[in-house]
Design an enzyme around this catalytic site. Structure first.
Site, PDB file in Angstrom:
ATOM      1  N   GLU A   1      10.852  16.135  14.354  1.00 20.43           N
ATOM      2  CA  GLU A   1      10.954  16.096  12.897  1.00 20.43           C
ATOM      3  C   GLU A   1      10.176  16.940  12.133  1.00 20.43           C
ATOM      4  O   GLU A   1       9.006  17.122  12.439  1.00 20.43           O
ATOM      5  CB  GLU A   1      10.827  14.787  12.275  1.00 20.43           C
ATOM      6  CG  GLU A   1      10.775  14.364  11.044  1.00 20.43           C
ATOM      7  CD  GLU A   1      10.587  12.893  10.246  1.00 20.43           C
ATOM      8  OE1 GLU A   1       9.464  12.476  10.706  1.00 20.43           O
ATOM      9  OE2 GLU A   1      11.371  12.372   9.888  1.00 20.43           O
TER      10      GLU A   1
ATOM     11  N   LYS B   1       0.723  -1.113   0.002  1.00 18.39           N
ATOM     12  CA  LYS B   1      -0.055   0.087  -0.064  1.00 18.39           C
ATOM     13  C   LYS B   1       0.906   1.268  -0.075  1.00 18.39           C
ATOM     14  O   LYS B   1       1.429   1.539   0.972  1.00 18.39           O
ATOM     15  CB  LYS B   1      -0.889  -0.267   1.253  1.00 18.39           C
ATOM     16  CG  LYS B   1      -2.127   0.996   0.976  1.00 18.39           C
ATOM     17  CD  LYS B   1      -2.482   1.810   2.247  1.00 18.39           C
ATOM     18  CE  LYS B   1      -1.801   2.851   2.706  1.00 18.39           C
ATOM     19  NZ  LYS B   1      -1.687   4.213   1.694  1.00 18.39           N
TER      20      LYS B   1
ATOM     21  N   GLU C   1      10.145   1.297   9.956  1.00 20.13           N
ATOM     22  CA  GLU C   1      11.447   2.332   9.524  1.00 20.13           C
ATOM     23  C   GLU C   1      10.709   3.700   9.756  1.00 20.13           C
ATOM     24  O   GLU C   1       9.925   3.839   8.714  1.00 20.13           O
ATOM     25  CB  GLU C   1      11.886   2.005   8.174  1.00 20.13           C
ATOM     26  CG  GLU C   1      12.710   0.894   7.937  1.00 20.13           C
ATOM     27  CD  GLU C   1      13.855   1.041   8.581  1.00 20.13           C
ATOM     28  OE1 GLU C   1      14.606   2.001   8.637  1.00 20.13           O
ATOM     29  OE2 GLU C   1      14.675   0.053   8.966  1.00 20.13           O
TER      30      GLU C   1
ATOM     31  N   CYS D   1      13.853  11.265   5.463  1.00 19.22           N
ATOM     32  CA  CYS D   1      13.964  10.720   6.645  1.00 19.22           C
ATOM     33  C   CYS D   1      15.116  10.879   7.506  1.00 19.22           C
ATOM     34  O   CYS D   1      15.407  10.994   8.621  1.00 19.22           O
ATOM     35  CB  CYS D   1      13.562   8.740   6.820  1.00 19.22           C
ATOM     36  SG  CYS D   1      14.663   7.918   5.747  1.00 19.22           S
TER      37      CYS D   1
HETATM   38  P1  NAD Z   1       2.732   8.479   7.432  1.00 18.70           P
HETATM   39  O1  NAD Z   1       3.055   7.726   8.759  1.00 18.70           O
HETATM   40  O2  NAD Z   1       1.634   9.724   7.302  1.00 18.70           O
HETATM   41  O3  NAD Z   1       2.319   7.431   6.306  1.00 18.70           O
HETATM   42  C1  NAD Z   1       2.972   6.420   5.889  1.00 18.70           C
HETATM   43  C2  NAD Z   1       2.246   5.242   5.020  1.00 18.70           C
HETATM   44  O4  NAD Z   1       1.235   4.908   6.303  1.00 18.70           O
HETATM   45  C3  NAD Z   1       1.140   5.855   4.077  1.00 18.70           C
HETATM   46  O5  NAD Z   1       0.942   4.893   3.275  1.00 18.70           O
HETATM   47  C4  NAD Z   1      -0.219   6.299   5.018  1.00 18.70           C
HETATM   48  O6  NAD Z   1      -1.218   5.990   4.060  1.00 18.70           O
HETATM   49  C5  NAD Z   1      -0.220   5.057   5.888  1.00 18.70           C
HETATM   50  N1  NAD Z   1      -0.986   5.092   6.950  1.00 18.70           N
HETATM   51  C6  NAD Z   1      -1.327   6.114   7.633  1.00 18.70           C
HETATM   52  N2  NAD Z   1      -2.254   5.988   8.597  1.00 18.70           N
HETATM   53  C7  NAD Z   1      -2.268   4.616   8.591  1.00 18.70           C
HETATM   54  C8  NAD Z   1      -2.776   3.509   9.692  1.00 18.70           C
HETATM   55  N3  NAD Z   1      -3.588   3.709  10.671  1.00 18.70           N
HETATM   56  N4  NAD Z   1      -2.724   2.252   9.449  1.00 18.70           N
HETATM   57  C9  NAD Z   1      -2.215   1.792   8.179  1.00 18.70           C
HETATM   58  N5  NAD Z   1      -1.256   2.475   7.450  1.00 18.70           N
HETATM   59  C10 NAD Z   1      -1.413   4.082   7.814  1.00 18.70           C
HETATM   60  O7  NAD Z   1       3.997   9.073   6.599  1.00 18.70           O
HETATM   61  P2  NAD Z   1       4.298  10.018   5.617  1.00 18.70           P
HETATM   62  O8  NAD Z   1       3.750  11.587   5.706  1.00 18.70           O
HETATM   63  O9  NAD Z   1       3.802   9.144   4.120  1.00 18.70           O
HETATM   64  O10 NAD Z   1       5.847   9.876   5.232  1.00 18.70           O
HETATM   65  C11 NAD Z   1       6.674  10.659   6.175  1.00 18.70           C
HETATM   66  C12 NAD Z   1       7.399  10.026   7.092  1.00 18.70           C
HETATM   67  O11 NAD Z   1       8.054   8.765   6.441  1.00 18.70           O
HETATM   68  C13 NAD Z   1       8.301  10.604   7.997  1.00 18.70           C
HETATM   69  O12 NAD Z   1       8.188  10.592   9.378  1.00 18.70           O
HETATM   70  C14 NAD Z   1       9.843  10.099   7.429  1.00 18.70           C
HETATM   71  O13 NAD Z   1      10.775  10.239   8.544  1.00 18.70           O
HETATM   72  C15 NAD Z   1       9.398   8.693   7.248  1.00 18.70           C
HETATM   73  N6  NAD Z   1      10.096   7.914   6.442  1.00 18.70           N
HETATM   74  C16 NAD Z   1      11.149   6.887   7.069  1.00 18.70           C
HETATM   75  C17 NAD Z   1      12.051   6.442   6.208  1.00 18.70           C
HETATM   76  C18 NAD Z   1      12.859   5.373   6.932  1.00 18.70           C
HETATM   77  O14 NAD Z   1      13.580   4.517   6.019  1.00 18.70           O
HETATM   78  N7  NAD Z   1      13.065   5.357   8.227  1.00 18.70           N
HETATM   79  C19 NAD Z   1      11.865   6.557   4.908  1.00 18.70           C
HETATM   80  C20 NAD Z   1      11.009   7.200   4.171  1.00 18.70           C
HETATM   81  C21 NAD Z   1      10.229   8.015   4.932  1.00 18.70           C
END
Ligand code: NAD
Length: 483
Positions: free
Chosen positions: A383, A173, A249, A284
């Site tokens: 962040e 997803k 992650e 990230c």
């Molecule tokens: P997010 O947590 O808002 O969403 C990530 C994913 O989770 C999306 O596909 C979203 O639809 C899904 N999601 C949201 N709520 C959910 C729920 N209740 N149940 C299941 N799935 C759900 O994050 P974002 O805004 O898309 O991305 C930014 C974040 O990602 C930042 O915190 C960044 O640091 C992190 N990130 C981490 C890495 C890493 O490797 N550590 C890499 C890239 C991004």
């Protein structure tokens, strides 16, 4: 623009399940171009139904033998997929530009690394099959992967390639902000001959499709990349109906320490600028905190202002643009909130940026330095995921380590020094998954060496990267012959 944007956007807005598009009923999710604020159509929200059908397809494909294929055969499928990806770099890159505002030149460069990653994972399949100490590695089965929007193609491939190579079937997803390139990757996998159901892409919101996938009782493992807040929710949801392994992650607030022996070197600043502001700070492991020796703040300000000249903020579809807009209005509001709080408490410097010449409906923000905010400031600890770099002076290396540790996150760190003893001593005290030591002023930052690591603290858990990261998508099985 060299592509038909409308056709491209329209072509990939449905889930890809069991080797074919799957069209959801009901209201879709609006997709907004971050450079213009304009509507660019609806994408599907498949919800629990899409998750159910995709998991069923993945289970059938797994039972059909994907995980039991001989190494050479599975590897051949992945190599064919890599070829299809390589032939579609331009479409994938344009989807990133349209959906999340990544500058097209930068998007092409990163997307072009995708086929190499898939080939690398294909090359490890044989090693994975080798037994050590009588232990065989078995694919986990059906893996659910939930990914964010910041590097749409890379976020998907970094999960999909090792998961599939390890013999699992996948239901992925992608973020609702950047789903189309994931659908194209699924379609390319089918064109490359991967059996239907091996790689499924389900579209939708996090609290609908994402939560249904995380909770699903026929999913054997969940791997999540995204914010810490969502990671926490997923860890709970994943355990609600059955136990399953979860790898997280999550977010970061990575620090970069310039030691005394490097601070007067002019050549360090382009790399420091890149690591803080690349992808408009939406990374990230972006090094969003910079530590410099006391009395050297002026070096950081001058060095970063000079480096900023090479990083023009602009329209992401212009090939000369280096920094695009933030990916969404929500992200724009979040960054503005941190910026205004920081400006009220600390000195700041906006780096050169032609904001007035850009589309006012777009989510553009100039790179900015926040000077000596202190260890308690939100901009130091939390962040921001935007182009705000907090620059802080330190009195000695102990204080530098203390300031670097003053955050709940533990993803990565960078240290600029030629002194390897110092580097080892500092690395040992940093609670982070990876440390880059820049041993010469000309050292070029990168995206990791192919090694593996595990995030620490609130940045998550689970080994990632390299052979060990791929092995984490298998379960060890001890086989004992008794006579
Ligand atoms: P997010 O947590 O808002 O969403 C990530 C994913 O989770 C999306 O596909 C979203 O639809 C899904 N999601 C949201 N709520 C959910 C729920 N209740 N149940 C299941 N799935 C759900 O994050 P974002 O805004 O898309 O991305 C930014 C974040 O990602 C930042 O915190 C960044 O640091 C992190 N990130 C981490 C890495 C890493 O490797 N550590 C890499 C890239 C991004």
């Amino acid at each position: 623009m060299t592509i038909d944007a409308a056709a491209l956007l329209d072509g990939f807005r449905h889930s890809w399940i069991d080797g074919a598009p799957w069209v959801a009923r009901g209201e879709g999710i609006p997709s907004i171009n971050p450079a213009t604020g304009l509507d660019q159509g609806l994408i599907d929200d498949g919800g629990g139904q899409a998750a159910d059908i995709a998991v069923m397809a993945a289970r059938d494909a797994f039972n059909g033998g994907w995980g039991r294929l001989r190494s050479a055969e599975r590897s051949g499928h992945l190599l064919a997929w890599a070829e299809r990806i390589a032939a579609n770099i331009d479409q994938l890159a344009w989807l990133e530009t349209l959906e999340v505002g990544r500058p097209i030149t930068d998007a092409r460069a990163l997307v072009s690394q995708g086929p190499g990653l898939v080939r690398y994972c294909a090359s490890l399949i044989g090693d994975l099959a080798v037994r050590a100490d009588g232990v065989a590695r078995r694919p986990r089965g059906v893996v659910g992967a939930i990914t964010p929007w910041n590097f749409p193609v890379a976020n998907v491939l970094v999960r999909a390639a090792p998961i599939l190579a390890a013999g699992n079937c996948l239901v992925l997803k992608p973020s609702e902000l950047s789903p189309r390139s994931a659908v194209l990757l699924g379609q390319l996998a089918s064109e490359a001959g991967l059996p239907a159901g091996v790689f499924n892409v389900v579209l939708g919101r996090g609290d609908t499709t994402g939560a249904a996938l995380a909770a699903h009782s026929d999913v054997d493992m969940i791997t999540f990349t995204g914010s810490t807040q969502t990671g926490r929710a997923i860890a709970q949801t994943a355990a609600s109906l059955r136990l399953k392994p979860v790898a997280l992650e999550c977010g970061g607030k990575s620090a970069q320490i310039v030691a005394q022996d490097m601070i007067d070197e002019d050549e360090i600043w382009p790399a420091i600028f890149w690591s803080a502001f690349w992808n408009t700070g939406q990374w990230c492991a972006s090094r969003s905190r910079l530590l410099v020796p006391s009395g050297k703040l002026h070096r950081a300000v001058a060095g970063l202002a000079a480096a900023a000249e090479a990083w023009r903020v602009g329209d992401p579809s212009d090939p000369t643009t280096a920094l695009g807009p933030l990916a969404s209005s929500r992200q724009h509001r979040t960054v503005a909130g941190y910026r205004e709080t920081a400006r009220a408490a600390s000195a700041h410097l906006v780096l050169p940026c032609p904001l007035g010449m850009l589309d006012p409906r777009g989510f553009f923000v100039c790179p900015e330095l926040i000077l000596n905010p202190g260890a308690d400031a939100p901009v130091w600890r939390e962040e921001t995921f935007g182009p705000l770099l907090a620059v802080q002076e330190y009195a000695d290396i102990d204080e530098a380590v203390g300031l670097a540790e003053a955050s709940d996150y533990g993803l990565a760190s960078t240290l600029w020094t030629a002194d390897r003893n110092l580097a080892e001593a500092v690395a040992e005290r940093l609670t982070v998954g990876s440390v880059d030591v820049m041993t010469t002023p000309q050292a070029k930052p990168g995206l990791g060496s192919g090694g593996y690591f595990e995030p620490r603290k609130q940045s998550g858990y689970g080994v990632d990267g390299g052979f060990q990261g791929m092995a984490a998508y298998t379960a060890p099985q001890a086989i004992t012959y008794v006579s």
